[in-house]
Design a protein around this motif. Structure first.
Motif, mmCIF file in Angstrom:
data_model
loop_
_atom_site.group_PDB
_atom_site.id
_atom_site.type_symbol
_atom_site.label_atom_id
_atom_site.label_comp_id
_atom_site.label_asym_id
_atom_site.label_seq_id
_atom_site.Cartn_x
_atom_site.Cartn_y
_atom_site.Cartn_z
ATOM 1 N N ASP A 46 7.428 -17.575 7.528
ATOM 2 C CA ASP A 46 6.740 -18.387 6.526
ATOM 3 C C ASP A 46 5.238 -18.509 6.787
ATOM 4 O O ASP A 46 4.464 -18.770 5.864
ATOM 5 C CB ASP A 46 7.359 -19.791 6.470
ATOM 6 C CG ASP A 46 8.768 -19.779 5.900
ATOM 7 O OD1 ASP A 46 9.120 -18.791 5.235
ATOM 8 O OD2 ASP A 46 9.505 -20.757 6.123
ATOM 9 N N ASP A 47 4.828 -18.357 8.058
ATOM 10 C CA ASP A 47 3.415 -18.538 8.379
ATOM 11 C C ASP A 47 2.595 -17.247 8.275
ATOM 12 O O ASP A 47 1.381 -17.271 8.487
ATOM 13 C CB ASP A 47 3.258 -19.137 9.774
ATOM 14 C CG ASP A 47 3.857 -18.237 10.857
ATOM 15 O OD1 ASP A 47 4.645 -17.333 10.516
ATOM 16 O OD2 ASP A 47 3.550 -18.452 12.049
ATOM 17 N N ARG A 48 3.244 -16.139 7.955
ATOM 18 C CA ARG A 48 2.515 -14.873 7.815
ATOM 19 C C ARG A 48 1.981 -14.725 6.398
ATOM 20 O O ARG A 48 2.703 -14.873 5.417
ATOM 21 C CB ARG A 48 3.435 -13.673 8.116
ATOM 22 C CG ARG A 48 3.721 -13.446 9.579
ATOM 23 C CD ARG A 48 2.521 -12.909 10.336
ATOM 24 N NE ARG A 48 2.057 -11.644 9.827
ATOM 25 C CZ ARG A 48 2.619 -10.467 10.115
ATOM 26 N NH1 ARG A 48 3.699 -10.399 10.898
ATOM 27 N NH2 ARG A 48 2.120 -9.350 9.636
ATOM 28 N N LYS A 49 0.706 -14.406 6.269
ATOM 29 C CA LYS A 49 0.132 -14.102 4.965
ATOM 30 C C LYS A 49 0.592 -12.715 4.520
ATOM 31 O O LYS A 49 0.811 -11.816 5.348
ATOM 32 C CB LYS A 49 -1.394 -14.138 5.032
ATOM 33 C CG LYS A 49 -1.976 -15.496 5.423
ATOM 34 C CD LYS A 49 -1.772 -16.520 4.325
ATOM 35 C CE LYS A 49 -2.512 -17.818 4.652
ATOM 36 N NZ LYS A 49 -2.339 -18.832 3.582
ATOM 37 N N ILE A 50 0.737 -12.551 3.207
ATOM 38 C CA ILE A 50 1.241 -11.284 2.670
ATOM 39 C C ILE A 50 0.235 -10.708 1.683
ATOM 40 O O ILE A 50 -0.222 -11.396 0.761
ATOM 41 C CB ILE A 50 2.599 -11.478 1.976
ATOM 42 C CG1 ILE A 50 3.656 -11.880 3.011
ATOM 43 C CG2 ILE A 50 3.027 -10.192 1.249
ATOM 44 C CD1 ILE A 50 5.020 -12.164 2.412
ATOM 45 N N ILE A 51 -0.101 -9.435 1.873
ATOM 46 C CA ILE A 51 -0.918 -8.682 0.923
ATOM 47 C C ILE A 51 0.007 -7.749 0.163
ATOM 48 O O ILE A 51 0.813 -7.023 0.757
ATOM 49 C CB ILE A 51 -2.005 -7.875 1.645
ATOM 50 C CG1 ILE A 51 -3.057 -8.815 2.248
ATOM 51 C CG2 ILE A 51 -2.672 -6.875 0.698
ATOM 52 C CD1 ILE A 51 -4.119 -8.105 3.054
ATOM 53 N N LEU A 52 -0.093 -7.754 -1.151
ATOM 54 C CA LEU A 52 0.761 -6.934 -2.006
ATOM 55 C C LEU A 52 -0.066 -5.888 -2.724
ATOM 56 O O LEU A 52 -1.120 -6.198 -3.287
ATOM 57 C CB LEU A 52 1.469 -7.823 -3.037
ATOM 58 C CG LEU A 52 2.382 -7.114 -4.045
ATOM 59 C CD1 LEU A 52 3.611 -6.539 -3.343
ATOM 60 C CD2 LEU A 52 2.805 -8.088 -5.148
ATOM 61 N N ILE A 53 0.409 -4.649 -2.715
ATOM 62 C CA ILE A 53 -0.206 -3.595 -3.520
ATOM 63 C C ILE A 53 0.904 -2.888 -4.286
ATOM 64 O O ILE A 53 1.908 -2.477 -3.701
ATOM 65 C CB ILE A 53 -1.030 -2.615 -2.658
ATOM 66 C CG1 ILE A 53 -1.683 -1.540 -3.556
ATOM 67 C CG2 ILE A 53 -0.204 -1.989 -1.541
ATOM 68 C CD1 ILE A 53 -2.748 -0.718 -2.841
ATOM 69 N N VAL A 54 0.738 -2.790 -5.594
ATOM 70 C CA VAL A 54 1.765 -2.251 -6.487
ATOM 71 C C VAL A 54 1.197 -1.048 -7.224
ATOM 72 O O VAL A 54 0.144 -1.129 -7.853
ATOM 73 C CB VAL A 54 2.220 -3.319 -7.506
ATOM 74 C CG1 VAL A 54 3.264 -2.736 -8.449
ATOM 75 C CG2 VAL A 54 2.762 -4.550 -6.798
ATOM 76 N N GLY A 55 1.898 0.065 -7.160
ATOM 77 C CA GLY A 55 1.463 1.260 -7.887
ATOM 78 C C GLY A 55 1.966 2.513 -7.199
ATOM 79 O O GLY A 55 2.381 2.486 -6.040
ATOM 80 N N ARG A 56 1.922 3.614 -7.947
ATOM 81 C CA ARG A 56 2.398 4.867 -7.366
ATOM 82 C C ARG A 56 1.552 5.239 -6.154
ATOM 83 O O ARG A 56 0.359 4.921 -6.094
ATOM 84 C CB ARG A 56 2.357 5.988 -8.410
ATOM 85 C CG ARG A 56 0.966 6.314 -8.900
ATOM 86 C CD ARG A 56 0.966 7.308 -10.049
ATOM 87 N NE ARG A 56 -0.381 7.516 -10.540
ATOM 88 C CZ ARG A 56 -0.989 6.725 -11.417
ATOM 89 N NH1 ARG A 56 -0.344 5.682 -11.905
ATOM 90 N NH2 ARG A 56 -2.225 6.968 -11.807
ATOM 91 N N LEU A 57 2.176 5.920 -5.223
ATOM 92 C CA LEU A 57 1.453 6.370 -4.031
ATOM 93 C C LEU A 57 0.812 7.718 -4.346
ATOM 94 O O LEU A 57 1.395 8.783 -4.117
ATOM 95 C CB LEU A 57 2.394 6.464 -2.823
ATOM 96 C CG LEU A 57 2.568 5.143 -2.055
ATOM 97 C CD1 LEU A 57 3.407 4.163 -2.869
ATOM 98 C CD2 LEU A 57 3.217 5.376 -0.708
#
Length: 387
Positions: free
Chosen positions: A196-207
């Motif tokens: 719960d204490d970890r920040k999350i970066i999200l990237i969405v899209g084709r590789l």
């Protein structure tokens, strides 16, 4: 108001951005007297994520079976289906559909509106179709694109500027509301084994090369070790081996999760602290609108239509493409400044309400279609207010 019948031609096996927008339009346009039949191309099994979604939405579906690229039987099938559907207007999405529509002679018999979503270069087949687009689009009655830079790209191909209109993408204002539910978000974090204490970066899209996932990885590697976030990468593509290798080289294996292709990225926005678009080129990215709708602060490159949707320091932090230092600094600012994160997220959500309403987009498209088809137009175009 006269009924308007569209035949929408698209190549899709999954719910890509263009496919998602087409389905949304077809659903919203029907009560306004516009009926859509979707035609797509299949090889072998015709059951896939896209065809299932079309059928589930109750939208008439036609399929063209192909034996391979540049299959000449596809042209005969296109002509046969168009003659049977008898549309008032042909609508096409992306370079393959543009080329086959002109090659099959459909543009000589029916009014034609072509959607330009930009160019990618993943395969030799795609590159061949890209080169043919200069020839294909000159027969379209109207070309719709998603950003000012793409309009310039089209005029460089010889398409008259007066033949082109810019239509930004849209998203329902309530999109992603369920994903932000603490219980649902907590369950997903637990399933992914992210504390719960970890920040999350999200990237969405084709590789793919133009999405430039590597710059994001390198930017994260420069953050202080005490605040290294977890990166969730949603998507598949030809660049995946390269992105995975760079992850290993940077020692980020324990901090990166590759989810592969997902039917929807909606649940992951519910656990994201930052959404990133590290692209070298973009049109009107759905991933940006999804982050804004779910109230996730955004770091994005100032390419394509991105600066037409958000403003730097007001609704997102924008950086130059490929600038690792600038992206790392932008990530650090949001991770360490809760007030900044909250301000960006709130303004982003407000812009979705103000500028990206799907009903307004549908009405504007219908006005264009009726004008091109020569039908009576009782649906006014809707202009977006300045942001």
């Amino acid at each position: 108001m006269k009924r308007l019948q569209l035949l929408a031609i698209i190549e899709a096996v999954s719910i890509t951005g263009p496919a998602k927008n087409l389905l949304e339009f077809a659903r919203r346009a029907q009560p306004l007297g516009v009926f859509t039949t979707i035609l797509t191309f299949v090889r072998g099994e015709s059951d896939n994520q896209f065809t299932r979604a079309v059928r589930a939405a109750g939208i008439p579906l036609e399929t063209v079976a192909e034996r391979g690229p540049f299959d000449p039987t596809a042209l005969r099938s296109l002509r046969s289906i168009a003659a049977r559907v008898r549309p008032d207007l042909i609508q096409t999405h992306a370079v393959k559909s543009h080329f086959l529509t002109r090659a099959a002679g459909l543009s000589r018999e029916w009014p034609w509106v072509a959607f330009h979503h930009g160019y990618t270069w993943p395969t030799l087949k795609a590159r061949a179709y890209n080169q043919l687009d200069r020839w294909s689009l000159r027969s379209a009655d109207k070309v719709l694109t998603v950003s000012g830079p793409f309009l310039q790209q089209l005029t460089a191909l010889g398409i008259p500027a007066e033949q082109i209109e810019i239509i930004h993408n849209a998203i329902p204002a309530g999109w992603g509301a369920e994903a932000r539910d603490p219980g649902q978000a907590g369950n997903l974090r637990s399933a992914m084994k992210i504390s719960d204490d970890r920040k999350i970066i999200l990237i969405v899209g084709r590789l793919s090369r133009e999405k430039d996932h590597v710059t994001l990885l390198e930017a994260v590697s420069r953050l202080p070790s005490s605040m290294t976030p977890h990166i969730v990468i949603i998507g598949e593509g030809h660049e995946k081996p390269r992105v995975e290798e760079r992850t290993r080289q940077l020692g980020l294996q324990e901090h990166v999760t590759f989810t592969g292709h997902q039917p929807s990225a909606e649940p992951w926005y519910g656990i994201a602290d930052i959404a990133v678009l590290s692209s070298l080129s973009e049109g009107s990215p759905n991933a940006l609108l999804e982050a804004m709708a779910t109230g996730v602060p955004v770091v994005a490159t100032n390419v394509g239509g991105v600066p037409e949707i958000v403003r730097d320091e007001e609704s997102a932090l924008l950086v130059a493409p490929g600038d690792v230092a600038a992206m790392s600094n932008a990530l650090l600012r949001i991770l360490s400044d809760a007030g900044l994160a909250d301000r960006l997220a709130k303004r982003g959500r407000a812009l979705i309400h103000e500028r990206h309403d799907p009903d307004a987009r549908a009405r504007r498209l219908i006005s264009i279609y009726r004008s091109v088809a020569g039908a009576d137009s009782a649906v006014p175009a809707t202009e977006n207010p300045p942001h």
